[in-house]
Design an enzyme around this catalytic site. Structure first.
Site, PDB file in Angstrom:
ATOM      1  N   LYS A 175       0.799  -1.203  -0.269  1.00  0.00           N
ATOM      2  CA  LYS A 175       0.091   0.401  -0.106  1.00  0.00           C
ATOM      3  C   LYS A 175       0.750   0.650  -0.142  1.00  0.00           C
ATOM      4  O   LYS A 175       1.363   1.729   1.022  1.00  0.00           O
ATOM      5  CB  LYS A 175      -1.095   0.420   1.590  1.00  0.00           C
ATOM      6  CG  LYS A 175      -1.686   1.107   1.016  1.00  0.00           C
ATOM      7  CD  LYS A 175      -1.948   1.948   2.223  1.00  0.00           C
ATOM      8  CE  LYS A 175      -2.220   3.372   2.659  1.00  0.00           C
ATOM      9  NZ  LYS A 175      -2.358   4.081   1.436  1.00  0.00           N
ATOM     10  N   GLU A 250       8.957   1.022  10.933  1.00  0.00           N
ATOM     11  CA  GLU A 250      10.523   2.188  10.398  1.00  0.00           C
ATOM     12  C   GLU A 250       9.694   4.028  10.287  1.00  0.00           C
ATOM     13  O   GLU A 250       8.424   4.389  10.005  1.00  0.00           O
ATOM     14  CB  GLU A 250      10.841   2.316   9.365  1.00  0.00           C
ATOM     15  CG  GLU A 250      12.469   2.150   9.087  1.00  0.00           C
ATOM     16  CD  GLU A 250      12.853   3.432   9.032  1.00  0.00           C
ATOM     17  OE1 GLU A 250      13.465   4.484   9.860  1.00  0.00           O
ATOM     18  OE2 GLU A 250      12.500   4.163   8.491  1.00  0.00           O
ATOM     19  N   CYS A 284      13.213  10.210   7.300  1.00  0.00           N
ATOM     20  CA  CYS A 284      13.512   9.977   7.912  1.00  0.00           C
ATOM     21  C   CYS A 284      14.614  10.378   9.166  1.00  0.00           C
ATOM     22  O   CYS A 284      14.936  10.220   9.736  1.00  0.00           O
ATOM     23  CB  CYS A 284      12.687   8.882   8.135  1.00  0.00           C
ATOM     24  SG  CYS A 284      13.896   7.550   7.612  1.00  0.00           S
ATOM     25  N   GLU A 385       9.140  15.997  14.609  1.00  0.00           N
ATOM     26  CA  GLU A 385       9.817  15.844  13.845  1.00  0.00           C
ATOM     27  C   GLU A 385       8.849  16.711  12.960  1.00  0.00           C
ATOM     28  O   GLU A 385       7.429  17.362  12.794  1.00  0.00           O
ATOM     29  CB  GLU A 385       9.695  14.686  13.467  1.00  0.00           C
ATOM     30  CG  GLU A 385      10.291  14.308  12.010  1.00  0.00           C
ATOM     31  CD  GLU A 385      10.217  12.631  11.379  1.00  0.00           C
ATOM     32  OE1 GLU A 385       8.646  12.184  11.589  1.00  0.00           O
ATOM     33  OE2 GLU A 385      10.688  12.508  11.125  1.00  0.00           O
TER      34      GLU A 385
END
Ligand code: NAP
Ligand code: MG
Length: 490
Positions: A175, A250, A284, A385
């Protein structure tokens, strides 16, 4: 002409019964490049059942590793032959530069190549014990693997999962992120041309809360492997409790880049720029918190800002562009909001801080490389973040303080240290609580090395032999080499 994308289920391209379509935009100019289906819960469940049936048939799950290796190489070859197309699609859909996209495509091909090679190496073990007992430890595929990926590396993050999951012999459902399906569709067109048996690999486009959630909840999915935000990752872990499926996560990061006063300044500035502004900071593992030793702070900031101002921001397909667009309006607004928060918190902008709306860029989502100084660890722009071209620069006195600030975060994905003293660099990097670390460099890694985070940056590892392990079960088979009664009873 707008391309109408289809779902790939059981070896066929099919329309969704859901009439709704997601417009796929080029973030550099907001042109509609495609319309994507939004699979329903029903369609997702049906696909999962098909994947399970294929798994149980053994057509792939019980095939020889050599055969799986051969097909992985077919996929790699087809991707290599379509490198240009994949680069163009990634640039158009994600907004990154050609150079960045080309590097992603190469890495994706190498991932298939690596796992194809790995399959030709035995990965079991045997032990001989007492009483003529021979123990074999073998690896088997887990079953149906649900692979959910984000928009920042649409191709690479997909293939980091698809390659090892297929190598292990699983059935897979990919997906992609709702807004970036283009390269995944292309790769599945290529997979369709290979000898991979029908029903092994499926591609479902649709929303995270429907397709993603259904995959995470399903009792017929045996592993869910997710890359994306920590918040959604937490939800996936909760959704996975029904059948206690394996979960691989992750997630986000807020990684420290620690620069000592004995570092080669030119090198440190250069790598720190790459560390945060590559991928427009939507990475990331970005080095989004720069920690500089007090004595060199002013000189570092001056040099860093001077180079940050010179970064050429523009459409990814323009050969002069060094930094591309932000992936979506939503993400751009999120970054702009964080810049506002930073100012409100009392941080000072040393450069950047605005959306770029000139030279034909007004229709795209572009943000200036932005540097915040005079920041403190309690500020939201230091803690959270941002996922954009925004970096904060803090100072530290000594090694102890550097480590304290570096580890003062809920994340633990990555970290780096710059110093000309190798002993000190090793001392420091071993204390950084993160899974991916660098000494005197940033971002560079190998497909052989496991990729993943400590703390709230995730669970499990991608790539390397660890990445294959994620998609395998481990079985012990104990064989009596001299069958006779043991007479335990009477
Ligand atoms: P996200 O919301 O975590 O989405 C990642 C993937 O999960 C997408 O495919 C998404 O589908 C899907 N998803 C969303 N809700 C779901 C649910 N309830 N169940 C199952 N799957 C679900 O990330 P994002 O919206 O793309 O970005 C938000 C923030 O995540 C970013 O600003 C950044 O901070 C972080 N992020 C981190 C990484 C990383 O590599 N660590 C990558 C991207 C983003 P839809 O696209 O259809 O929503
Ligand atoms: Mg989301």
């Amino acid at each position: 002409m707008t391309q109408h994308l289809k779902l790939y289920i059981n070896g066929e391209w099919v329309d969704s019964i859901n009439p709704q379509r997601q417009e796929i935009l080029n973030p550099a100019n907001q042109e509609v490049i495609a319309k994507a289906p939004k699979a329903t819960k029903d369609e997702t469940e049906k696909t999962i059942r098909t994947a399970k049936k294929t798994f149980e048939s053994g057509v792939w799950s019980e095939s020889d590793p050599q055969e799986r290796s051969r097909i992985l190489l077919q996929i790699a070859d087809k991707m290599r032959a379509n490198q240009e197309v994949l680069v163009t699609l990634e640039v158009e859909n994600n907004g990154k530069t050609k150079r960045e996209a080309a590097s992603d495509v190469t890495d994706a091909i190498n991932t298939f190549q690596y796992y194809a090679d790995l399959l030709n190496n035995p990965n079991g073990q045997t032990y001989e014990g007492d009483d003529d007992l021979q123990t074999m430890i073998i690896k088997e595929p887990i079953g149906v693997a649900g692979l959910i990926v984000p928009w920042n590396f649409p191709l690479l993050m997909s293939m980091w999962k698809v390659a090892p999951a297929l190598a292990a012999g699983n059935s897979i459902i990919l997906k992609p992120a709702g807004i970036t399906p283009m390269t995944a569709v292309k790769v599945f067109e290529l997979i369709d041309e290979t000898d991979l048996p029908k029903g092994v690999a499926h591609l479902l486009m649709g929303s995270g809360s429907v397709v993603g959630q259904t995959i995470a909840e399903s009792d017929d999915v045996d592993i869910v492997s997710f890359t994306g935000s920590t918040e959604v990752g937490r939800g996936i872990m909760q959704a996975a409790t029904g059948n206690l499926k394996k979960v691989s996560l992750e997630l986000g990061g807020k990684s420290p880049n620690i620069i000592f006063d004995d570092a080669d300044l030119r090198t440190a500035v250069d790598h720190a720029l790459f560390g945060i502004f590559m991928g427009s900071g939507q990475v990331c593992s970005s080095g989004s918190r720069i920690l500089v030793q007090e004595g060199i702070h002013d000189e570092f900031v001056a040099k860093f800002v001077e180079r940050a101002k010179r970064i050429k921001v523009g459409p990814g397909n323009n050969k002069d562009s060094e930094m591309g667009a932000i992936v979506s309006e939503k993400q751009m607004e999120r970054i702009v909001e964080y810049i506002r928060i930073g100012k409100e918190e009392g941080a000072r902008i040393a450069c950047g801080g605005k959306r770029i709306e000139r030279d034909g860029m007004e229709k795209g989502f572009f943000i200036e490389p932005t540097v915040f100084v005079d920041v403190t660890s309690d500020m939201r722009i230091v803690k959270e973040e941002i996922f954009g071209p925004v970096v904060t620069i803090q100072t530290f006195k000594d090694e102890t303080e550097a480590i304290k600030i570096a580890n003062d975060t809920v994340y633990g994905l990555a970290g780096a240290v710059f110093s000309s003293d190798q002993d000190k660099a090793m001392r420091i990097i071993k204390k950084v609580r993160a899974g991916i670390t660098w000494v005197n460099t940033y971002h560079l890694t190998n497909v052989q090395a496991p990729w993943g985070g400590y703390k709230q940056s995730g669970i499990g590892r991608s790539l390397g032999t660890y990445g294959l392990d994620e998609y395998q079960e481990t079985k012990q088979i104990n064989v009596n080499m001299d069958p006779k009664p043991i007479q335990w009873f009477g």
